[in-house]
Enzyme design. Structure first.
Site, PDB file in Angstrom:
ATOM      1  CG  HIS A 149      -6.029  -9.632   3.887  1.00 54.31           C
ATOM      2  ND1 HIS A 149      -7.377  -9.978   3.968  1.00 54.31           N
ATOM      3  CD2 HIS A 149      -6.126  -8.106   4.272  1.00 54.31           C
ATOM      4  CE1 HIS A 149      -7.960  -9.027   4.473  1.00 54.31           C
ATOM      5  NE2 HIS A 149      -7.322  -7.855   4.462  1.00 54.31           N
ATOM      6  CD  GLU A 199      -2.798  -0.927   2.651  1.00 52.57           C
ATOM      7  OE1 GLU A 199      -3.658  -0.151   2.608  1.00 52.57           O
ATOM      8  OE2 GLU A 199      -2.482  -1.666   3.433  1.00 52.57           O
ATOM      9  CG  ASP A 252      -4.500  -4.477   9.161  1.00 56.18           C
ATOM     10  OD1 ASP A 252      -5.561  -4.531   9.144  1.00 56.18           O
ATOM     11  OD2 ASP A 252      -3.934  -3.446   8.113  1.00 56.18           O
TER      12      ASP A 252
END
Length: 485
Positions: free
Chosen positions: A234, A210, A229
């Site tokens: 993920h 990101e 996170d």
């Protein structure tokens, strides 16, 4: 099929920023079943009309192509309702039950878009109010817990109220069309399966990068960090889909059984291997797209001297016959050089090169964002002659497939797909409790090692690809990250 969809945390960021726009797209595309009601519950007093105006005001922040016209929103808004609830009061749950029972829809989906620490309380209250019948489903937003113990406690309470088939643990990455195409690539085509193993593949890289920082979420992020996170959920879900064995059927549990086997086969970490095979970093001030941005410690609500990681790179292996000895690399972080999510499958080079020049290997790149597609690199001759009259060296060419162009009218966003699946009762793209707990079990030694380590994360400049140690990690094996090759 008639349905009621209830959002706990109905005025929160997740609901208005992600869930309502996704539902509107499903409505616009004609995919939302007829006979539906959407109910938002929260603590403050609002009328239905006031809530509809609240959502309409926030739709201006949605991508312009996805914004509704006034006429479209007026039709969509007819589905929206609001109810004040104090999540600690049993009477409020009885009121919700009466609202749901009055219509007796075919299914009711209860979406917990709240802080995860409220999940046990909400589920216990739902059970006490008898809001757990067979037609009811509960959707649990990530992160589910802070560590293995907290995840197990949430699952214990959920299972005391709902059957496993009623619990939809959401990971929005699994709803991305490109991730679904990963399954199609592997199990819908005969081309790659004979090559999808240690004899043909040199290494696999998963990058979830990101360019954004933590923004105004500094207090939340500082309690969470990149490992919790992004990696525990993920990245590990992507890894299981790459490495899993072909399931016997497309049934949800057949798929999740195979994913669980991969998680159980991951090489466990020790204190020594964490120090060797895991790199954690934290961004300092730098430049993104020519604009100066602050470092993590200067962000809003981030405590001074925080050791929370905003970057992580690690090396692991899947210890089974298919993958023994093949390194899997995971890299993810904030304020990196680009917004880029991809999986790179690096094949082994040919065993005996007969052409001049470097012996380059084939590469399959599965693009997750911002593009959605596949790229396969091959070696080809240009067809000319070299200086000595011999065939010239090979050059790399790419076969590039853009799914957005290939399927321009059929693309469905991640949350849109997952919400429709929850309404329909399809569990294939949701995480089972034993998967989730095994993922926490695997990252646990990393968390423990960091808790006993006084050294701060390695610093990296915003706008870079992370600490230099991440490049050294992969270079030890003779490889490089895709953008460094």
């Amino acid at each position: 099929m008639s349905f009621d969809l209830v959002f706990f945390g109905g005025t929160g960021d997740l609901t208005w920023r992600k869930l309502m726009p996704a539902l509107f797209q499903a409505f616009r595309h004609g995919k939302l079943p007829d006979g539906g009601r959407i109910l938002a519950v929260a603590r403050d007093e609002r009328t239905d009309a006031e809530y509809r105006a609240f959502i309409k005001e926030r739709f201006v922040e949605v991508d312009r192509s996805k914004q509704p016209s006034d006429e479209e929103f007026a039709k969509f808004a007819e589905l929206l309702h609001y109810r004040r609830m104090d999540l600690s009061k049993p009477d409020d749950y009885q009121g919700l039950k009466e609202w749901i029972d009055a219509r007796n829809a075919d299914t009711a989906v209860l979406y917990l878009a709240t802080s995860p620490h409220l999940f046990p309380q909400i589920c216990e209250q739902l059970g006490a109010a008898k809001l757990n019948g067979p037609h009811i489903r509960v959707v649990l937003e990530k992160p589910l817990g802070h560590d293995l113990a907290s995840a197990q406690e949430i699952n214990r309470v959920v299972k005391s109220v709902f059957a496993e088939k009623q619990a939809f643990r959401i990971d929005h990455y699994l709803g991305k069309p490109s991730v679904q195409n990963l399954m199609a690539l592997r199990f819908g085509n005969a081309l790659f399966e004979p090559l999808w193993r240690r004899e043909s593949i040199a290494n696999i890289q998963i990058t979830l990068a990101e360019s954004l920082g933590v923004g105004t979420r500094g207090d939340f992020y500082d309690r969470t960090g990149t490992l919790r996170d992004m990696v525990q959920n993920h990245a590990l879900q992507l890894l299981t889909m790459i490495a899993m064995e072909p399931p016997a059927t497309n049934d949800a549990d057949a798929i999740r059984d195979e994913k669980l086997k991969v998680l159980r086969s991951l090489k466990p970490f020790t204190r020594e291997s964490v120090a060797r095979d895991v790199v954690r970093g934290q961004y300092r001030a730098g430049n993104i797209d020519g604009r100066a941005v602050p470092g993590y410690l200067d962000e809003v609500k981030v405590p001074a001297g925080s050791h929370t990681e905003t970057f992580l790179a690690l090396r692991t292996e899947v210890q089974n016959w298919r993958w023994a000895g093949v390194p899997f690399y995971i890299r993810t972080g904030k304020r990196l050089a680009a917004r880029d999510a991809q999986i790179v499958i690096n094949f082994r080079p040919v065993p005996h090169p007969i052409f001049g020049g470097p012996n380059r290997a084939n590469q399959l790149i599965i693009k997750l964002q911002p593009e959605d597609g596949l790229e396969l690199t091959l070696q080809a001759a240009k067809g000319g002659l070299g200086s000595q009259g011999a065939a010239e060296q090979l050059s790399t060419v790419s076969l590039d497939l853009d799914f957005d162009k290939a399927f321009p009218t059929d693309r469905v966003g991640a949350y849109e797909r997952l919400l429709l699946d929850a309404i329909a009762g399809r569990l294939n793209l949701f995480v089972r409790s034993d998967e989730q707990e095994q993922a926490w079990r695997w990252v646990g030694p990393i968390l423990d090692a960091w808790a006993n380590d006084s050294e701060p994360p390695r610093s990296y400049a915003a706008g870079s690809w992370g600490p230099a140690a991440a490049s050294s990690l992969i270079a030890r094996d003779g490889f490089a990250w895709a953008e460094e090759e």
